[in-house]
Each structure stands twice: as structure tokens, then as C-alpha cells.
Scaffold this motif. Sequence first.
Motif, PDB file in Angstrom:
ATOM      1  N   VAL A 187       0.807  -1.232   0.000  1.00  0.00           N
ATOM      2  CA  VAL A 187       0.000   0.000   0.000  1.00  0.00           C
ATOM      3  C   VAL A 187       0.837   1.277   0.000  1.00  0.00           C
ATOM      4  N   ALA A 190       0.603   3.280  -3.032  1.00  0.00           N
ATOM      5  CA  ALA A 190      -0.743   3.513  -3.568  1.00  0.00           C
ATOM      6  C   ALA A 190      -1.037   5.001  -3.676  1.00  0.00           C
ATOM      7  N   ASP A 191      -1.943   5.325  -4.588  1.00  0.00           N
ATOM      8  CA  ASP A 191      -2.298   6.731  -4.797  1.00  0.00           C
ATOM      9  C   ASP A 191      -2.911   7.351  -3.551  1.00  0.00           C
TER      10      ASP A 191
ATOM     11  N   ASP B  89      -6.724   7.419 -11.279  1.00  0.00           N
ATOM     12  CA  ASP B  89      -7.613   6.288 -11.020  1.00  0.00           C
ATOM     13  C   ASP B  89      -8.367   6.494  -9.709  1.00  0.00           C
ATOM     14  N   TYR B  91     -10.274   4.630  -8.277  1.00  0.00           N
ATOM     15  CA  TYR B  91     -10.374   3.400  -7.498  1.00  0.00           C
ATOM     16  C   TYR B  91      -9.154   3.229  -6.611  1.00  0.00           C
ATOM     17  N   ALA B  92      -8.047   3.875  -6.986  1.00  0.00           N
ATOM     18  CA  ALA B  92      -6.809   3.725  -6.212  1.00  0.00           C
ATOM     19  C   ALA B  92      -6.525   4.930  -5.335  1.00  0.00           C
ATOM     20  N   SER B  93      -7.181   6.055  -5.599  1.00  0.00           N
ATOM     21  CA  SER B  93      -6.761   7.266  -4.899  1.00  0.00           C
ATOM     22  C   SER B  93      -7.585   7.538  -3.647  1.00  0.00           C
TER      23      SER B  93
END
Lengths: 301, 256
Positions: A187, A190-191, B89, B91-93
Motif C-alpha cells: 500500500v 498507492a495513490d 484512477d 479506485y486507487a486514490s
Amino acid sequence: MSGLRAWLIDPAPRSPMQARAGQLWLGWLRLARNPLALIGLLIIVALLAAAALAPWIATHDPYAQNLAGRLQPPLSPGHWLGTDEFGRDIWSRLVHGARITLYIVALVTVTAPVVGLIIGTVSGYFGGIVDTALMRLTDIFLAFPRLILALAFVAALGPGIENAVLAIALTAWPPYARVARAETLTVRGADFIAAVRLQGAGAGRIVVGHVMPMCVPSVIIRVTLDMAGIILTAAGLGFLGLGAQPPLPEWGLMIASGRKFLFEQWWVATMPGLAIFIVSLGFNLLGDGLRDVLDPRSATR
Amino acid sequence: MALIEIDDLHVTFEAKGRPVHAVRGVSLAVEVRESYGLVGESGSGKSTILRAICGMAPVTGGAIRIDGRALAPRRDRGFARRVQMVFQDPYASLHPRHTVDRTLGEPLAIHGLARGAERGRRIVQALADVGLDAAFRFRFPHQLSGGQRQRVAIARALMLEPEILLLDEPTSALDASVQAEALNLLSRLRAERGLTFLMVSHDLAVIDHMCDRLTVMKEGRAVENLDHAQLARHDMKASYTRELFAATTERIAAAE
């Protein structure tokens, strides 16, 4: 009842509490679909009930000796699981022993996973020299067999339940650190972590508020699956005379004292053995069920 | 003086032991309240420029200045108050285990702004600003659609009331119908709040719709700088820009 249900599955919750309760409810529904997990949960609830209500469930004083009625077989009048070599009622000792088992389990669960979680997330998040140092330390602890290291600690600290717990906790954290670190590594790039860093969050806030919530499910699963091992280690230390001390009704200790009569009076060692077996099985079944409920990979949709 | 100035920027990554020169000497200047586009195919280094501004990519040469001042090597909280980013994205942020409320409240908590009821009021207001009902406040990201998630991500970027919004392909992960909505939302917010946009896209049509000026990038270099009028007149010099433009018009024609 239906009002509560509607409140729980409300797609637009009105408070953080309701949102969390709704998530718990959905988790419970997933768990309830797994009959084996429910059996596990039932066993754990029974263990909790036995520990809480021990004085009322037990038929005798667990310490009361009766040398005239020693080594009574199971189903003898007044002692449905029989008596041990001092004539103490095995059922009453088992029920009171549940308290000791739970005490050990509870103390280990509030120490080892927490230490492991902190070390693992810090190590994974910062990387570099911090990671290397912490993971080599973890490797050193992992390289020792758990029971041997616990034996060494108890030998140094002296026998007793608290020292047994300390020894188990000191030897049990490395796997949690490994699990937490692996989860952190997936993670940290992750963004959503980049986004909160971009908002100016410090490392402490990111690790505690954003990384740890992602690691907690895997650690909880691991803890429930390890619980059987922890109980066995505690019983093992008791068996070797390094954990709980006589006359405490600790299950491992009871097996040790029954060993001498295993062939003639099998029940003295077998009954506590069965108790350990059933409770370990309960934790394992529950752990398997929790994996299905909590695993982020199966839960995200 | 331009608000964002990028001067001969170089970014070099270390990938599998070999250096990868992702951005090779790009310069551009974004004026206050301007919407500036970076367009190019994937791997052309356009997103890397945004990441370099945020301190998420290793700058190996050149300078990035905001308001004429070079950025500190570590981006501080002051930077966070001025510059925010919307990721590609949605879904990822968004944190999968945080409610929308927590996600939007976090920037306020970090900067110690608006406690208690005031924080709740600002979160509801931020949701309303991006066209989401207050009923979404305590939902988890997996209970939202892609378009709704991206709206939440935009709301989060605006929580600190920044002047500069970096947009990294903000609509490429969304359905075509939702794309237009999200772009219109961004245009409206820019007009209302006087924001400066630096937007990255591989889609020339999106950039044409959103941006006043743009830079076409290829293989880490700036191929051509164009403004909106030049694009409308097909007044482009580089053959690569022409190819990109032709591909976009063909695609639009095919869609129609």
C-alpha cells in the motif's frame, strides 16, 4: 427488529457509527454463511462463558482435595469427568482452567500483535536502513524455535504465568511484523497514500491512520490462527513446569500431572488434553472464517 | 510573472538498475487562472512532470518555481495549501477503509482547520460543490460509482482551497458519459474559484475542450507549444502534433 435491520443496511448512513455498524453487520452476514466458522465462534463463546461463570458451572472447589476419592473414573457419582490423583474434580478444574487459558490468550493478543504491527508498518513504510535493521532483528527472533526461546526466557525470568506470557509475547511478534510489513509494502506506493502525503500529512499520521488500517485484517486473521499455537505453547510451558505452578488448574499442568497414570487412569491427562484440542480447533475454525470476512482481497468489490 | 514556471526540467528514474530519463529538458510557464494542458502518448513523461511538481519524482536537473520561488526539496504544508492534485484512477486514490467523511475531513485535520460541527458543515458543503448529496457522506468508496469517486477525489483536492490544481488524466478511468460531466464540473469549479489548472491527458480532444494553451510531449521532450486558437486553425508545425491531431479527429468522426 426490522427497523434495526433497515438501519444497519441503510445505503446512506447518517453517522460514522452507523456506517461502521453497517460494515460489521455485513461482515457478520458473511461469517454466518460459513457453518464451520460458526462452530468455531460457538466454541470460543462457550470458553468465554465457562471462564465468566466458572464458580457457578463448577460442581466442586477446584483446589479441594479428597484423598479417599482419588482417581475416580469418569461418570462416577458427583464427578462426571472423574477425579485426579488428589481427588480433585477434573470438570471443576477444567472450568476454572478456562480462566487461566483466556488470561494468557488475552495478554498475548494485546502485546505481540501490537508490537509486530508497529514494527512491521514502520519498517515497511520507511524502508532503507530502518527496514534493514528492524527486519534483521525480526529474523534473529524468527530463527529460534518458539518453545526453546520461551524456555530460555522463563529460565532467566523464573517460572510463573506472567513470565510465560512475556516469553510467548516476545517470541510471537515476528510473524506479525512480517505480515504487516508485506501488507505495508503493497500500500505504501498507492495513490491514496500519495494523496494524503500531498495534503501535508506527517509520517506518524500516515502510518497510524492510513497504513495500519490496511494491515489490521491480515494481522487479526493471523492472530486467530496462531491462538491455538499460543495455547499449546502455554500448555507446553505448564507441562514442563515453567508456566503456571501447582496447584493452579492450568490445562498443560494438568496433563503433566496425569502423565504418570496415563495407562491405568487415562482420563486424568486426556480430559485437559481434549479441552486444549477443542479450544484450539475453535480458534482455528474462527480464524479461517474471519479470513473470508476480513481479507481485503475478497472484501473489496 | 507566471504562477508555475518549469525551466529545463530533467527527471531520471532508477529502474531495474538502469537509469530511465523520463523528462528531458521541458520548459513551460502557466499563468494565473490559466488552464494549461500537457498532451502526449503514454510514456511521454507528462504525468512525471506533475509528480515532479509534487515532489514524488526525482528531479535531476532544471527548476520548478511557483510564484517565482523555487520549491523546497521537501514539500511542506504551505505547499499543500496552494497545490493539490487529482489522480487518474479514482479506485486507487481513495482509502478503501475510510468513509467519504474521513477522506474529506483528513486534510482539515492535518492542517488543524475547522473542528467539530464546523468540519462537518464544510464536508457537506464540499460534497454539494461537486454535485454530491449529503447522503454520500458516510459511505465507503466501494459503495460509490467511478464517477462519484472521482467527484469525491476532486472535493478532497479542493478541501484546502488551493489555487493550483494538478489534474493527472482525471477522466480517463471513467465512462464516456461520465467523462463529460466530470470535465464540466472541473470547468465550473475553475471559473467559480479562479483556479489554475495544469492538466495531463493523452486525449487531445479533452485538452482542447479544457485548456487555453498546451504542450505536446513525446519521449520526454516538448514537441510543440500551442494555444487554443492555433489548434482551432490547425496551425501546427511539428509533424507529431499533426499525427496526434489527425488520430483524434478520426476517432471522433468514427464515434459519430
